[in-house]
Design an enzyme around this catalytic site. Structure first.
Site, PDB file in Angstrom:
ATOM      1  CB  VAL A  54      -0.957  -0.007   1.231  1.00 39.55           C
ATOM      2  CG1 VAL A  54      -1.958  -1.140   1.134  1.00 39.55           C
ATOM      3  CG2 VAL A  54      -0.179  -0.102   2.561  1.00 39.55           C
ATOM      4  CG  HIS A 102      -3.965  -6.000   0.347  1.00 38.00           C
ATOM      5  ND1 HIS A 102      -2.977  -6.774   0.937  1.00 38.00           N
ATOM      6  CD2 HIS A 102      -4.903  -6.874  -0.096  1.00 38.00           C
ATOM      7  CE1 HIS A 102      -3.312  -8.056   0.829  1.00 38.00           C
ATOM      8  NE2 HIS A 102      -4.460  -8.144   0.202  1.00 38.00           N
TER       9      HIS A 102
HETATM   10  P1  OAD Z   1       4.780 -10.770   4.870  1.00 44.60           P
HETATM   11  O1  OAD Z   1       5.414  -9.949   5.916  1.00 44.60           O
HETATM   12  O2  OAD Z   1       3.780 -11.778   5.287  1.00 44.60           O
HETATM   13  O3  OAD Z   1       5.896 -11.541   4.022  1.00 44.60           O
HETATM   14  C1  OAD Z   1       7.005 -10.880   3.477  1.00 44.60           C
HETATM   15  C2  OAD Z   1       7.837 -11.891   2.723  1.00 44.60           C
HETATM   16  O4  OAD Z   1       8.913 -11.201   2.096  1.00 44.60           O
HETATM   17  C3  OAD Z   1       8.465 -12.979   3.605  1.00 44.60           C
HETATM   18  O5  OAD Z   1       8.259 -14.256   3.000  1.00 44.60           O
HETATM   19  C4  OAD Z   1       9.954 -12.615   3.628  1.00 44.60           C
HETATM   20  O6  OAD Z   1      10.796 -13.760   3.697  1.00 44.60           O
HETATM   21  C5  OAD Z   1      10.117 -11.929   2.293  1.00 44.60           C
HETATM   22  N1  OAD Z   1      11.208 -10.940   2.239  1.00 44.60           N
HETATM   23  C6  OAD Z   1      11.693 -10.153   3.230  1.00 44.60           C
HETATM   24  N2  OAD Z   1      12.664  -9.346   2.768  1.00 44.60           N
HETATM   25  C7  OAD Z   1      12.796  -9.612   1.449  1.00 44.60           C
HETATM   26  C8  OAD Z   1      13.615  -9.107   0.409  1.00 44.60           C
HETATM   27  N3  OAD Z   1      14.498  -8.127   0.607  1.00 44.60           N
HETATM   28  N4  OAD Z   1      13.474  -9.645  -0.835  1.00 44.60           N
HETATM   29  C9  OAD Z   1      12.574 -10.629  -1.068  1.00 44.60           C
HETATM   30  N5  OAD Z   1      11.766 -11.135  -0.136  1.00 44.60           N
HETATM   31  C10 OAD Z   1      11.860 -10.640   1.104  1.00 44.60           C
HETATM   32  O7  OAD Z   1       4.169  -9.756   3.800  1.00 44.60           O
HETATM   33  P2  OAD Z   1       3.054 -10.034   2.676  1.00 44.60           P
HETATM   34  O8  OAD Z   1       3.143 -11.407   2.147  1.00 44.60           O
HETATM   35  O9  OAD Z   1       3.124  -8.897   1.719  1.00 44.60           O
HETATM   36  O10 OAD Z   1      -2.431  -7.187   4.292  1.00 44.60           O
HETATM   37  O11 OAD Z   1       1.728  -9.888   3.535  1.00 44.60           O
HETATM   38  C11 OAD Z   1       0.497 -10.000   2.902  1.00 44.60           C
HETATM   39  C12 OAD Z   1      -0.523  -9.132   3.587  1.00 44.60           C
HETATM   40  O12 OAD Z   1      -0.548  -9.415   4.991  1.00 44.60           O
HETATM   41  C13 OAD Z   1      -0.224  -7.646   3.546  1.00 44.60           C
HETATM   42  O13 OAD Z   1      -0.585  -7.022   2.329  1.00 44.60           O
HETATM   43  C14 OAD Z   1      -1.053  -7.132   4.693  1.00 44.60           C
HETATM   44  C15 OAD Z   1      -0.739  -8.182   5.731  1.00 44.60           C
HETATM   45  O14 OAD Z   1      -1.705  -8.377   6.710  1.00 44.60           O
HETATM   46  C16 OAD Z   1      -3.273  -6.215   4.656  1.00 44.60           C
HETATM   47  O15 OAD Z   1      -2.932  -5.302   5.405  1.00 44.60           O
HETATM   48  C17 OAD Z   1      -4.636  -6.350   4.092  1.00 44.60           C
END
Ligand code: OAD
Length: 244
Positions: free
Chosen positions: A104, A120
């Site tokens: 976002v 989102h």
């Molecule tokens: P998460 O915090 O769940 O996951 C982030 C992912 O990025 C993890 O698997 C990390 O290992 C990976 N990661 C971290 N640093 C990285 C890097 N430099 N390069 C590549 N990968 C990296 O975040 P999301 O999957 O985006 O929703 O979470 C999904 C949703 O959960 C969000 O949009 C939010 C949250 O609740 C809402 O707010 C509606």
């Protein structure tokens, strides 16, 4: 230097339609915390039920407003990283390129990506929490939990909260892009939040190649035909180079 499998690069070069889903990991190198990192993740520090739900907002609009005001300040100060820029350049290499994000923060658009599908919502927009549901750009008037000038209800950030539906038009675009691609990339997402987490499966069921780029294995890694682990800000610029 990363050596990508030759067969992977040649499949990518032949692809006409690419769909990319990004998550918080893509913005991590811009200094924006992810959600589920055990130490620095937002949901490790804060309880989402107290801050990111319609109930939380009803209970304490000011607390929720301030939480998002802080997040917006962090996003405003952040600058897109090499991963965002590589994706913006990559879109020019294919006939069709759809970028779906769960983020976002607005960093993909600031890096130059066009028509980003924001599943989102967007931290920089606000909307009326009442019936008129007017959407607008956020202006800092120094107020905590300001009210809608039209109907008097509290204004809220235009992001999707727990228990809320995703914006229908964006979800529709994301589904179509996932159903109609040759290659689907899942980048920087833990793959645990629905419906975003199912988009790759939809693509794969329709015959697309599924590629995961993530810091570490995720909940959807088992679906991936190709897995590349590391920081997206390092991997994506090298992938772009390999495609030129
Ligand atoms: P998460 O915090 O769940 O996951 C982030 C992912 O990025 C993890 O698997 C990390 O290992 C990976 N990661 C971290 N640093 C990285 C890097 N430099 N390069 C590549 N990968 C990296 O975040 P999301 O999957 O985006 O929703 O979470 C999904 C949703 O959960 C969000 O949009 C939010 C949250 O609740 C809402 O707010 C509606």
């Amino acid at each position: 230097m990363i050596t990508f499998p030759g067969e992977f690069i040649s499949r990518l070069k032949k692809a006409k339609s690419i769909t990319v889903l990004t998550g918080a990991g893509v913005s991590k190198e811009s200094g924006i915390p992810t959600f589920r990192d055990a130490q620095s993740g937002l949901w490790a520090k804060y309880n989402p039920e107290e801050l990111a739900s319609p109930d939380a907002f009803r209970r304490n609009p000011r607390l929720v407003w301030d939480f998002y005001k802080d997040r917006r300040t962090v996003a405003e100060k952040a600058i897109p990283n090499p991963g965002h820029f590589a994706l913006a350049k990559m879109e020019k290499l294919f006939d069709t390129f759809s970028l779906i994000t769960q983020n976002v923060d607005g960093l993909h658009a600031r890096a130059g990506s066009s028509s980003v599908i924001e599943l989102h919502g967007n931290l920089h927009r606000i909307k009326c929490s009442g019936r008129c549901a007017v959407v607008g750009q956020w202006v800092d008037e120094g107020l905590a939990a300001p009210r809608c000038q039209k109907c008097g209800a509290f204004l809220r950030v235009d992001v999707v909260w727990f228990g809320e539906s995703l914006p229908a038009a964006e979800l529709e675009k994301a589904m179509l892009a996932s159903q109609n691609c040759d290659v689907f990339f899942s980048i920087g997402t833990s793959g645990v939040v629905q419906p975003a987490a199912s988009l790759g499966l939809i693509a794969r069921d329709r015959g697309a190649v599924f590629v995961e780029i993530n810091y570490e294995p995720s909940a959807i890694s088992r679906l991936a035909d190709y897995k590349i682990y590391g920081e997206s800000g390092t991997i994506l610029p090298q992938l772009l180079q390999a495609l030129l």
